[in-house]
Each structure stands twice: as structure tokens, then as C-alpha cells.
Design a protein around this motif. Structure first.
Motif, mmCIF file in Angstrom:
data_model
loop_
_atom_site.group_PDB
_atom_site.id
_atom_site.type_symbol
_atom_site.label_atom_id
_atom_site.label_comp_id
_atom_site.label_asym_id
_atom_site.label_seq_id
_atom_site.Cartn_x
_atom_site.Cartn_y
_atom_site.Cartn_z
ATOM 1 N N GLY A 404 -26.455 -30.387 8.503
ATOM 2 C CA GLY A 404 -27.012 -30.949 7.278
ATOM 3 C C GLY A 404 -27.929 -32.128 7.488
ATOM 4 N N ARG A 405 -28.381 -32.349 8.705
ATOM 5 C CA ARG A 405 -29.278 -33.485 8.989
ATOM 6 C C ARG A 405 -30.729 -32.955 8.956
ATOM 7 N N TYR A 406 -31.162 -32.593 7.735
ATOM 8 C CA TYR A 406 -32.404 -31.844 7.582
ATOM 9 C C TYR A 406 -33.654 -32.666 7.904
ATOM 10 N N ASP A 407 -33.674 -33.921 7.551
ATOM 11 C CA ASP A 407 -34.866 -34.717 7.852
ATOM 12 C C ASP A 407 -35.112 -34.802 9.360
ATOM 13 N N GLU A 408 -34.030 -34.997 10.107
ATOM 14 C CA GLU A 408 -34.160 -35.042 11.573
ATOM 15 C C GLU A 408 -34.549 -33.667 12.121
ATOM 16 N N ALA A 409 -34.000 -32.604 11.501
ATOM 17 C CA ALA A 409 -34.357 -31.251 11.932
ATOM 18 C C ALA A 409 -35.842 -30.998 11.719
ATOM 19 N N ILE A 410 -36.347 -31.409 10.549
ATOM 20 C CA ILE A 410 -37.781 -31.228 10.258
ATOM 21 C C ILE A 410 -38.626 -31.955 11.301
ATOM 22 N N GLU A 411 -38.180 -33.125 11.670
ATOM 23 C CA GLU A 411 -38.922 -33.906 12.672
ATOM 24 C C GLU A 411 -39.025 -33.141 13.993
ATOM 25 N N ARG A 412 -37.896 -32.520 14.397
ATOM 26 C CA ARG A 412 -37.895 -31.766 15.663
ATOM 27 C C ARG A 412 -38.783 -30.509 15.546
ATOM 28 N N PHE A 413 -38.663 -29.791 14.425
ATOM 29 C CA PHE A 413 -39.466 -28.576 14.262
ATOM 30 C C PHE A 413 -40.962 -28.896 14.234
ATOM 31 N N GLU A 414 -41.333 -29.981 13.581
ATOM 32 C CA GLU A 414 -42.747 -30.376 13.563
ATOM 33 C C GLU A 414 -43.220 -30.723 14.965
ATOM 34 N N ALA A 415 -42.352 -31.328 15.766
ATOM 35 C CA ALA A 415 -42.725 -31.666 17.149
ATOM 36 C C ALA A 415 -42.944 -30.397 17.984
ATOM 37 N N VAL A 416 -42.114 -29.380 17.733
ATOM 38 C CA VAL A 416 -42.308 -28.094 18.417
ATOM 39 C C VAL A 416 -43.681 -27.526 18.085
ATOM 40 N N LEU A 417 -44.002 -27.525 16.789
ATOM 41 C CA LEU A 417 -45.258 -26.912 16.344
ATOM 42 C C LEU A 417 -46.472 -27.711 16.767
ATOM 43 N N ALA A 418 -46.287 -28.989 17.041
ATOM 44 C CA ALA A 418 -47.396 -29.767 17.600
ATOM 45 C C ALA A 418 -47.725 -29.295 19.012
ATOM 46 N N MET A 419 -46.703 -28.792 19.717
ATOM 47 C CA MET A 419 -46.920 -28.251 21.072
ATOM 48 C C MET A 419 -47.412 -26.812 21.013
ATOM 49 N N GLN A 420 -46.784 -26.009 20.177
ATOM 50 C CA GLN A 420 -47.087 -24.580 20.087
ATOM 51 C C GLN A 420 -47.153 -24.204 18.611
ATOM 52 N N PRO A 421 -48.338 -24.228 18.018
ATOM 53 C CA PRO A 421 -48.469 -24.114 16.554
ATOM 54 C C PRO A 421 -48.064 -22.765 15.971
ATOM 55 N N ASP A 422 -48.004 -21.723 16.781
ATOM 56 C CA ASP A 422 -47.825 -20.377 16.230
ATOM 57 C C ASP A 422 -46.494 -19.757 16.624
ATOM 58 N N LEU A 423 -45.403 -20.513 16.513
ATOM 59 C CA LEU A 423 -44.078 -19.979 16.797
ATOM 60 C C LEU A 423 -43.418 -19.571 15.485
ATOM 61 N N PRO A 424 -43.343 -18.276 15.191
ATOM 62 C CA PRO A 424 -42.853 -17.846 13.873
ATOM 63 C C PRO A 424 -41.407 -18.259 13.599
ATOM 64 N N GLN A 425 -40.552 -18.228 14.628
ATOM 65 C CA GLN A 425 -39.155 -18.591 14.383
ATOM 66 C C GLN A 425 -39.031 -20.057 13.985
ATOM 67 N N THR A 426 -39.774 -20.932 14.670
ATOM 68 C CA THR A 426 -39.730 -22.352 14.325
ATOM 69 C C THR A 426 -40.314 -22.588 12.938
ATOM 70 N N LEU A 427 -41.393 -21.905 12.585
ATOM 71 C CA LEU A 427 -41.975 -22.036 11.251
ATOM 72 C C LEU A 427 -40.982 -21.604 10.175
ATOM 73 N N PHE A 428 -40.253 -20.525 10.433
ATOM 74 C CA PHE A 428 -39.272 -20.068 9.446
ATOM 75 C C PHE A 428 -38.147 -21.094 9.284
ATOM 76 N N PHE A 429 -37.633 -21.614 10.416
ATOM 77 C CA PHE A 429 -36.582 -22.636 10.338
ATOM 78 C C PHE A 429 -37.096 -23.889 9.624
ATOM 79 N N LEU A 430 -38.360 -24.216 9.878
ATOM 80 C CA LEU A 430 -38.947 -25.376 9.198
ATOM 81 C C LEU A 430 -38.975 -25.142 7.687
ATOM 82 N N GLY A 431 -39.321 -23.917 7.271
ATOM 83 C CA GLY A 431 -39.309 -23.589 5.854
ATOM 84 C C GLY A 431 -37.929 -23.765 5.243
ATOM 85 N N LEU A 432 -36.897 -23.293 5.942
ATOM 86 C CA LEU A 432 -35.526 -23.456 5.442
ATOM 87 C C LEU A 432 -35.155 -24.929 5.298
ATOM 88 N N ALA A 433 -35.541 -25.737 6.302
ATOM 89 C CA ALA A 433 -35.221 -27.167 6.244
ATOM 90 C C ALA A 433 -35.949 -27.843 5.092
#
Length: 468
Positions: A404-433
Motif C-alpha cells: 500500500g505504499r503507492y507513492d513510493e511505488a510510483i516513484e520506482r516505476f517512473e525511474a524504470v521508465l526513465a531508463m526504458q520508456p517502453d516496458l508494458p508491464q511497468t506501465l501497467f503497474f504504474l497505471g494501477l498505482a
């Protein structure tokens, strides 16, 4: 009743009949029978090798006029290093069937390996090229044989023809580059050698030649940099040769099977590698390296149960084999068995405490085991030692979201996408968060980006639920 005239005709014909029979007998007697095939001593050979040599020789004895039987024996002798006997046999096969390209081609290779009669090797390759002038590997092998004898002007056109026929034939590009360098033409050699190094960045022969070419065209800094990289082990000269692969396939000694399997591994042909390694494992079941490599090939083929069995065996035979432990841990994590992976990763860290990847893998194993609080603590500890790879940031974010630590999760997912912008699984998890923190528009944008990369029924369902 036979008349006297008829008797006279019959008497005149009889001498002709005997003359014909005599001629047949004379001609038959003049035919030179094929020589006996070589009979190498098989007593000291591996049993499998001795058996295949004996079978091939017996086939020749049964059908001594068969070029194919002689050629089969030649290939068996050739692949197992009996080059003198192989040369004798290939010559006989070529005599029996002068239109078959394989026999002079294989003879040329055997004579090149022996190195004691280069002219005969050249003649054999040239005969093969008369029979099949468009076969690029034959041009390459002839060019290599000529270059070894410093006949560079003769070698050059064969290298060029090989590249015309097969532009991706890296050894031909390397050979031509080396010839041009030796002929005093470094400017033309440089692009050829650079292309080889792009394909094979650790090839010491290519790096050495490129360094010399750079030196001769005045690019001294680049020459020094390349020379530093040219100190590695020799790269096997593996290239696609459909004819010679028929010889290689006859190899049945353990060392040949092992070498061939590793060549397939290096070339990314995991099906062939796994098949060969399985045969080696049958002969050397207690060899940890063979078990490890078979596990690697099976892992690449996405056959996790079999891969795990051989990797487990490799670790049991050699508990210090860290790479096998790590691969086994990855197999277990992919199968959802984080706890099984964790033990191997902890043992690997004990053997290799300074490996920066192992803490991240250990944290991931905890996440896969759904021990999310421990996983987050491990991710934090790993981050204090080294920068996280993208996959670790994703898993870290997923564990944070699970708690339930969604703000921190969003921070991590955004950091992933800064490295690799087109990861569909990370984008989907980011949407859920984003949905979890009521950031509706951001969630919709993340799901739409997911769908733009690849169809995703879960993302489509979330968009529908959000009125999109």
C-alpha cells in the motif's frame, strides 16, 4: 536337319563367339580392383569412436566400388583426426566419383591441416570450385590456404569472391583485410577490419590487424586502444559451411561432441547445443561444467524443469559454482519459487560477496516469495551499495505497491521508465498505482501507453472501467 550350308555358317560363327568371350575376360581382368581401405588401430580409441570407424570400414569392404562408402569412411577418419588415412580415402572416393564436390573439398581441408603438401591442397580446392564455383566457403578455404603460403595476390580474389557470394562471411572479411594490410593497403583494410570487430568485438586476430592498420594510417591513439583489447583468448573460427558440417556431424568422441556443443552455444543455436550436451552428459555425468552448460541451453529454450535438474546436479557436483547457482535461482524465480531461489543466492553471496548483482537478486527472490517487507528492506540495503538495474526497480515498486505504499511505488516505476520508456508491464503497474492514489488521468495515460506497445486485455479492461 541342319544343311551343309547351315553347318558352314555355324562353324564360322563359333570363332566369333569365342573371340567375344575372350575379350570380356581380358577386359574384366584389366580392371584394377579398389585398394583395401586403411585399417587404423582402434584399440586405444574411445569405444564409440572405434565402433564408428570399424562400421565405416566394413561398409567399404562390402561395397568397394561405392564412392559414397569411401567418402563416409573418409569423413569419419577426418573428424577424428586421422588425417593421413582420410586423405587416402578421399582420393579413392574422388577417383570413383569425379563429379562429387565433397571429396576434393574435404581432401583440400585435410591436406591444409597436414600442411605438408600445399600444392595438392590448392589443387583439391580448385577442383571443388570447378564442380561448384558458387560455394563461398570453398573460396574462403582456398584463400586461407594460399595466404598461409604468402601467395597473397592469388588469395585476394578468392576472398573477394567469397564476400560477393556471402556478404556476411566474417572470416572472409577478416582474411581480405589482413591480405590488404600485408599488401601495403591499410586504408582499404581499415573498414573491413572495423566491420569484423563490430561483429566480433573480442576477436584478437581482428583487433591486432586493426591496430596495425590504424598505426599505418596515422591513427595512433585508436591503435593503442585496440591493441589493449587484443590480448584475449583466440576466438573459434566458426562459420556456416553446409558441406563441412557433414564431416563435423560424424564426430562421436566426447571431446568433439563437447567442442561442437559449445560452438552451438556461442552461436546461439540452443537446440543443437542441448542435443549435443545431452550426449556428453550421458558419457560424463559427473562433470559439473557439462551439467551446467546443458542447464544453460535448456534455460534458453525455456524448458525450466529440465534446466533446473541439470543446474542442481552441477551445484551438487561443485558447490562453489556460483554462476550455476545464480542461473538456478533465476529458474526458480521464473517458476514463482522465491524461497527455493533464496537459498542458492545466499550461498552464491557467501562465495562471491562483492558481486553487486547478488543483493538485488536476493531482494527479488524475497519479493517472488511474497515476503514484501523483507524484500523492501533488501532493496534498500542493495541501493546503499550500488545503483539498481531497471528490473530491480520494477520489483521494488511492485513490493511497495503490495504493502500500500503507492507513492513510493510510483516513484520506482517512473525511474524504470526513465531508463526504458517502453516496458508494458511497468506501465501497467504504474497505471494501477496511479488509480490507487486517485490520479485518474495519469492512470489512463499509462494504460494507453501500455496498449500502444502491445495489446493488453488487463489494460483494456481498466480503460473500460475508467470510461475510456
Amino acid at each position: 536337319m541342319v544343311t551343309s550350308a547351315a553347318r558352314s555358317i555355324v562353324h564360322r560363327l563359333r570363332p566369333l563367339r569365342w573371340i567375344a568371350v575372350t575379350l570380356v575376360l581380358v577386359l574384366t581382368a584389366c580392371e584394377t580392383p579398389p585398394p583395401a581401405p586403411p585399417d587404423p588401430d582402434t584399440a586405444e580409441m574411445e569405444s564409440a569412436v572405434g565402433a564408428v570407424v570399424r562400421r565405416a570400414r566394413e561398409a567399404v569392404l562390402e561395397t568397394p566400388a561405392s564412392a559414397d562408402a569411401w567418402g563416409e569412411l573418409g569423413m569419419v577418419l577426418h573428424v577424428h583426426g586421422l588425417y593421413d588415412d582420410a586423405a587416402t580415402v578421399y582420393r579413392q572416393a574422388a577417383e570413383l566419383d569425379g563429379e562429387e564436390v565433397r571429396w576434393p573439398y574435404f581432401l583440400g581441408e585435410v591436406l591444409t591441416i597436414r600442411g605438408d603438401d600445399p600444392e595438392a591442397a590448392f589443387a583439391a580446392f580448385r577442383r571443388a570450385l570447378e564442380l561448384r564455383p558458387d560455394y563461398a566457403p570453398a573460396h574462403l578455404r582456398l584463400a586461407n590456404a594460399l595466404a598461409v603460403e604468402d601467395r597473397l595476390d592469388e588469395a585476394e580474389p578468392h576472398y573477394r569472391r567469397a564476400l560477393e557470394l556471402a556478404p556476411d562471411l566474417v572470416p572472409a572479411r577478416l582474411g581480405l583485410g589482413q591480405v590488404l594490410l600485408l599488401q601495403g593497403d591499410p586504408e582499404d583494410a581499415v573498414p573491413l577490419l572495423e566491420a569484423v570487430v563490430r561483429e566480433q568485438p573480442a576477436n584478437p586476430r581482428a583487433l591486432t590487424a586493426l591496430g596495425r592498420a590504424y598505426q599505418r594510417v596515422g591513427r595512433r591513439d585508436e591503435a593503442l586502444a585496440v591493441a589493449e583489447r587484443a590480448r584475449g583468448p583466440e576466438v573459434p573460427g566458426f562459420f556456416d559451411d553446409a558441406l563441412m558440417s557433414q564431416v563435423i556431424a560424424k564426430g562421436t568422441s566426447t571431446s568433439l561432441l563437447w567442442d561442437r556443443a559449445r560452438a552451438y552455444l556461442d552461436a546461439g543455436n540452443f537446440e543443437q547445443a542441448a542435443a549435443g550436451l545431452a550426449r556428453v552428459v550421458q558419457r560424463k555425468p559427473e562433470d559439473a561444467e557439462v551439467q551446467h552448460q546443458l542447464g544453460t541451453a535448456l534455460q534458453e529454450l525455456e524448458r525450466p524443469t529440465e534446466a533446473a535438474r541439470h543446474l542442481e546436479r552441477a551445484v551438487a557436483l561443485d558447490p562453489s559454482r556460483v554462476d550455476a547457482r545464480v542461473q538456478l535461482a533465476v529458474v526458480w524465480m521464473d517458476a514463482g519459487r522465491g524461497d527455493a531461489a533464496l537459498g542458492h543466492l545466499q550461498a552464491a553471496r557467501a562465495e562471491r560477496p562483492d558481486d553487486p548483482e547478488l543483493p538485488w537478486l536476493e531482494a527479488r527472490a524475497l519479493a517472488v516469495a511474497e515476503r514484501h517487507a523483507e524484500a523492501i528492506a533488501s532493496f534498500e540495503a542493495a541501493a546503499a551499495e550500488s545503483s539498481p538495474p531497471a528490473w530491480a526497480l520494477h520489483d521494488w515498486g511492485a513490493s511497495l505497491a503490495q504493502l500500500g505504499r503507492y507513492d513510493e511505488a510510483i516513484e520506482r516505476f517512473e525511474a524504470v521508465l526513465a531508463m526504458q520508456p517502453d516496458l508494458p508491464q511497468t506501465l501497467f503497474f504504474l497505471g494501477l498505482a496511479y488509480e490507487a492514489v486517485d490520479a485518474r488521468e495519469d492512470a489512463i495515460a499509462a494504460y494507453r501507453r501500455t496498449m500502444a506497445i502491445e495489446p493488453n486485455p488487463l489494460a483494456a479492461a481498466r480503460l473500460t472501467a475508467l470510461g475510456q
